[in-house]
Design a protein around this motif. Sequence first.
Motif, PDB file in Angstrom:
ATOM      1  N   VAL A  25       0.905  -1.359   0.042  1.00 33.82           N
ATOM      2  CA  VAL A  25       0.194   0.113  -0.115  1.00 33.82           C
ATOM      3  C   VAL A  25       0.762   1.226   0.025  1.00 33.82           C
ATOM      4  O   VAL A  25       0.101   2.514  -0.045  1.00 33.82           O
ATOM      5  CB  VAL A  25      -0.967  -0.125   1.322  1.00 33.82           C
ATOM      6  N   GLY A  26       2.223   1.118   0.080  1.00 29.07           N
ATOM      7  CA  GLY A  26       3.066   2.425  -0.044  1.00 29.07           C
ATOM      8  C   GLY A  26       4.377   2.116  -0.057  1.00 29.07           C
ATOM      9  O   GLY A  26       4.898   0.772   0.234  1.00 29.07           O
ATOM     10  N   VAL A  27       5.349   3.049  -0.341  1.00 23.97           N
ATOM     11  CA  VAL A  27       6.533   2.771  -0.405  1.00 23.97           C
ATOM     12  C   VAL A  27       7.485   4.176   0.197  1.00 23.97           C
ATOM     13  O   VAL A  27       6.791   5.173   0.131  1.00 23.97           O
ATOM     14  CB  VAL A  27       7.169   3.034  -1.868  1.00 23.97           C
ATOM     15  N   HIS A  62      -7.262   6.605   6.619  1.00 28.38           N
ATOM     16  CA  HIS A  62      -7.020   7.485   7.737  1.00 28.38           C
ATOM     17  C   HIS A  62      -5.550   7.145   8.246  1.00 28.38           C
ATOM     18  O   HIS A  62      -4.540   8.138   8.589  1.00 28.38           O
ATOM     19  CB  HIS A  62      -8.067   7.790   8.761  1.00 28.38           C
ATOM     20  N   ASP A  63      -5.153   5.871   8.810  1.00 30.06           N
ATOM     21  CA  ASP A  63      -4.024   5.708   9.330  1.00 30.06           C
ATOM     22  C   ASP A  63      -2.885   5.759   8.542  1.00 30.06           C
ATOM     23  O   ASP A  63      -1.713   6.405   8.941  1.00 30.06           O
ATOM     24  CB  ASP A  63      -4.088   4.175  10.010  1.00 30.06           C
ATOM     25  N   MET A  64      -3.008   5.479   7.124  1.00 33.47           N
ATOM     26  CA  MET A  64      -1.959   5.593   6.238  1.00 33.47           C
ATOM     27  C   MET A  64      -1.759   7.107   6.117  1.00 33.47           C
ATOM     28  O   MET A  64      -0.478   7.352   5.856  1.00 33.47           O
ATOM     29  CB  MET A  64      -2.345   4.637   5.055  1.00 33.47           C
ATOM     30  N   ARG A  65      -2.676   7.724   6.149  1.00 31.59           N
ATOM     31  CA  ARG A  65      -2.462   9.384   5.688  1.00 31.59           C
ATOM     32  C   ARG A  65      -1.591   9.937   7.160  1.00 31.59           C
ATOM     33  O   ARG A  65      -0.767  10.902   6.784  1.00 31.59           O
ATOM     34  CB  ARG A  65      -3.670  10.036   5.608  1.00 31.59           C
ATOM     35  N   GLU A  66      -1.777   9.436   8.051  1.00 28.35           N
ATOM     36  CA  GLU A  66      -1.066   9.914   9.347  1.00 28.35           C
ATOM     37  C   GLU A  66       0.343   9.555   9.432  1.00 28.35           C
ATOM     38  O   GLU A  66       1.068  10.431   9.808  1.00 28.35           O
ATOM     39  CB  GLU A  66      -1.773   9.275  10.730  1.00 28.35           C
ATOM     40  N   LEU A  67       0.607   8.272   8.875  1.00 29.91           N
ATOM     41  CA  LEU A  67       1.960   7.941   8.752  1.00 29.91           C
ATOM     42  C   LEU A  67       2.575   8.910   7.574  1.00 29.91           C
ATOM     43  O   LEU A  67       3.862   9.206   7.886  1.00 29.91           O
ATOM     44  CB  LEU A  67       2.059   6.543   8.196  1.00 29.91           C
ATOM     45  N   ILE A  90      14.002   3.422   9.957  1.00 35.63           N
ATOM     46  CA  ILE A  90      12.971   4.434  10.349  1.00 35.63           C
ATOM     47  C   ILE A  90      11.648   3.983  10.528  1.00 35.63           C
ATOM     48  O   ILE A  90      10.872   4.537  11.390  1.00 35.63           O
ATOM     49  CB  ILE A  90      13.080   5.536   9.269  1.00 35.63           C
ATOM     50  N   GLY A  91      10.989   3.177   9.546  1.00 31.32           N
ATOM     51  CA  GLY A  91       9.974   2.528   9.700  1.00 31.32           C
ATOM     52  C   GLY A  91       9.467   1.802  10.852  1.00 31.32           C
ATOM     53  O   GLY A  91       8.533   2.054  11.530  1.00 31.32           O
ATOM     54  N   LEU A  92      10.413   1.024  11.437  1.00 33.84           N
ATOM     55  CA  LEU A  92      10.371   0.227  12.474  1.00 33.84           C
ATOM     56  C   LEU A  92      10.307   1.150  13.748  1.00 33.84           C
ATOM     57  O   LEU A  92       9.548   0.546  14.780  1.00 33.84           O
ATOM     58  CB  LEU A  92      11.454  -0.981  12.370  1.00 33.84           C
ATOM     59  N   HIS A  93      10.965   1.985  13.707  1.00 35.48           N
ATOM     60  CA  HIS A  93      11.124   3.221  14.992  1.00 35.48           C
ATOM     61  C   HIS A  93       9.772   3.684  15.031  1.00 35.48           C
ATOM     62  O   HIS A  93       9.132   3.856  16.287  1.00 35.48           O
ATOM     63  CB  HIS A  93      12.108   4.168  14.571  1.00 35.48           C
ATOM     64  N   LEU A  94       9.035   3.773  14.013  1.00 39.55           N
ATOM     65  CA  LEU A  94       7.610   4.313  14.126  1.00 39.55           C
ATOM     66  C   LEU A  94       6.539   3.508  14.447  1.00 39.55           C
ATOM     67  O   LEU A  94       5.625   3.502  15.173  1.00 39.55           O
ATOM     68  CB  LEU A  94       7.175   5.548  12.893  1.00 39.55           C
ATOM     69  N   LEU A  95       6.866   2.368  13.557  1.00 40.78           N
ATOM     70  CA  LEU A  95       5.842   1.303  13.500  1.00 40.78           C
ATOM     71  C   LEU A  95       6.475   0.114  13.454  1.00 40.78           C
ATOM     72  O   LEU A  95       6.896  -0.379  12.438  1.00 40.78           O
ATOM     73  CB  LEU A  95       4.665   1.447  12.062  1.00 40.78           C
ATOM     74  N   GLY A  96       6.416  -0.681  14.591  1.00 36.84           N
ATOM     75  CA  GLY A  96       7.109  -1.998  14.638  1.00 36.84           C
ATOM     76  C   GLY A  96       6.372  -3.058  13.852  1.00 36.84           C
ATOM     77  O   GLY A  96       5.128  -3.008  13.766  1.00 36.84           O
ATOM     78  N   ASN A  97       6.828  -4.158  13.614  1.00 32.76           N
ATOM     79  CA  ASN A  97       6.280  -5.319  12.822  1.00 32.76           C
ATOM     80  C   ASN A  97       5.783  -6.141  14.188  1.00 32.76           C
ATOM     81  O   ASN A  97       6.232  -7.123  14.613  1.00 32.76           O
ATOM     82  CB  ASN A  97       7.347  -5.952  12.265  1.00 32.76           C
ATOM     83  N   ASP A  98       4.600  -5.868  14.514  1.00 33.81           N
ATOM     84  CA  ASP A  98       3.989  -6.522  15.602  1.00 33.81           C
ATOM     85  C   ASP A  98       2.641  -7.159  14.844  1.00 33.81           C
ATOM     86  O   ASP A  98       2.688  -7.573  13.687  1.00 33.81           O
ATOM     87  CB  ASP A  98       3.422  -5.633  16.720  1.00 33.81           C
ATOM     88  N   ASP A  99       1.534  -7.184  15.584  1.00 39.78           N
ATOM     89  CA  ASP A  99       0.497  -7.857  15.096  1.00 39.78           C
ATOM     90  C   ASP A  99      -0.593  -6.924  14.487  1.00 39.78           C
ATOM     91  O   ASP A  99      -1.719  -7.294  14.280  1.00 39.78           O
ATOM     92  CB  ASP A  99      -0.270  -8.686  16.216  1.00 39.78           C
ATOM     93  N   SER A 101      -2.408  -4.233  11.335  1.00 40.69           N
ATOM     94  CA  SER A 101      -2.714  -4.615  10.190  1.00 40.69           C
ATOM     95  C   SER A 101      -1.449  -3.977   9.191  1.00 40.69           C
ATOM     96  O   SER A 101      -1.398  -4.464   7.971  1.00 40.69           O
ATOM     97  CB  SER A 101      -3.925  -4.197   9.925  1.00 40.69           C
ATOM     98  N   LEU A 102      -0.805  -3.021   9.517  1.00 42.18           N
ATOM     99  CA  LEU A 102       0.176  -2.395   8.792  1.00 42.18           C
ATOM    100  C   LEU A 102       1.728  -3.033   9.164  1.00 42.18           C
ATOM    101  O   LEU A 102       1.645  -2.831  10.400  1.00 42.18           O
ATOM    102  CB  LEU A 102       0.224  -0.793   8.907  1.00 42.18           C
ATOM    103  N   ARG A 103       2.349  -3.237   8.365  1.00 40.05           N
ATOM    104  CA  ARG A 103       3.572  -3.675   8.536  1.00 40.05           C
ATOM    105  C   ARG A 103       4.914  -3.269   7.365  1.00 40.05           C
ATOM    106  O   ARG A 103       4.271  -2.875   6.367  1.00 40.05           O
ATOM    107  CB  ARG A 103       3.598  -5.255   8.715  1.00 40.05           C
TER     108      ARG A 103
END
Length: 273
Positions: A25-27, A62-67, A90-99, A101-103
């Motif tokens: 969904v994004g790069v 909405h969540d993706m636009r916030e990112l 940098i991505g992991l610092h903001l949004l870790g690979n947890d459970d 829906s975005l990873r």
Amino acid sequence: MNKHAYTYTILQYRHDVWSGECMNVGVLVYCPDLSYLKLRIRSGGARLSNAYPGIDRSALLHDMRELERWFDRKNNERGSEWIWRSAHDIGLHLLGNDDSSLRWHLDASGVTNNPEAIHEQLFQRLVVKHDPEPGRMPRSDEQVFEVVKSKLKTAEVLSRMEPHTVRSSYSEVTFEHSFKNGKWHCLQAISLDSADAEQMQRKAERWAGVLVGISEAPEPFTVYLVTGKPSQSELLRQYERMMELLRHAPTRPVVLDEDESDEVARRIAGAAH
């Protein structure tokens, strides 16, 4: 012309954490030499809705636009965090690979003198490559429902329909058009107007999977699936195959083509009396 190192990572939407199935969904691209840090995301969710029935598209966008906005703000900062090792870090610092829906997926790199141009190339290749051709928008499930809606109204059953959620120990799904007469009768329109045969199969298989999840629901119910055919004649054979796939899905749904709207209304009206 000087070349500068850049790194990139892919933002993925994971609809089902257990199965691990994802859609790009994004790069995110990071080029510290040129002070470039930017996330580019999908601007719409039609393909997501077609791929994943029941998705809360508005909440996801909405969540993706916030990112996206977070990275825009970070891009304007000039502090020590510009020494991050890679876009993936940098991505992991903001949004870790947890459970969630975005990873983040992939930790890749290259060299460029134009990060904006390379970002566009990556986005086209990794995110929107399989989207429908411009100027041809596949019909949505809602548009297919409009075909049968007038028939249901004429049969005096539309006004009796309401949303109903079928629940089992494993899953649940909400059918927006349902009524109860001894048991629940649940109607779902499914557009199989896809860009190619593979997309059509993925959507049919996902709906079959939805029915697997509720097949052991304790309450009795019948599912009626109204399918919308593709506009491309070369996909009609695949369309017939996918209708058969759905007919053999758990719960043995009643599967009828949109051209059979009169029959759909007749069956549902008969069940309502």
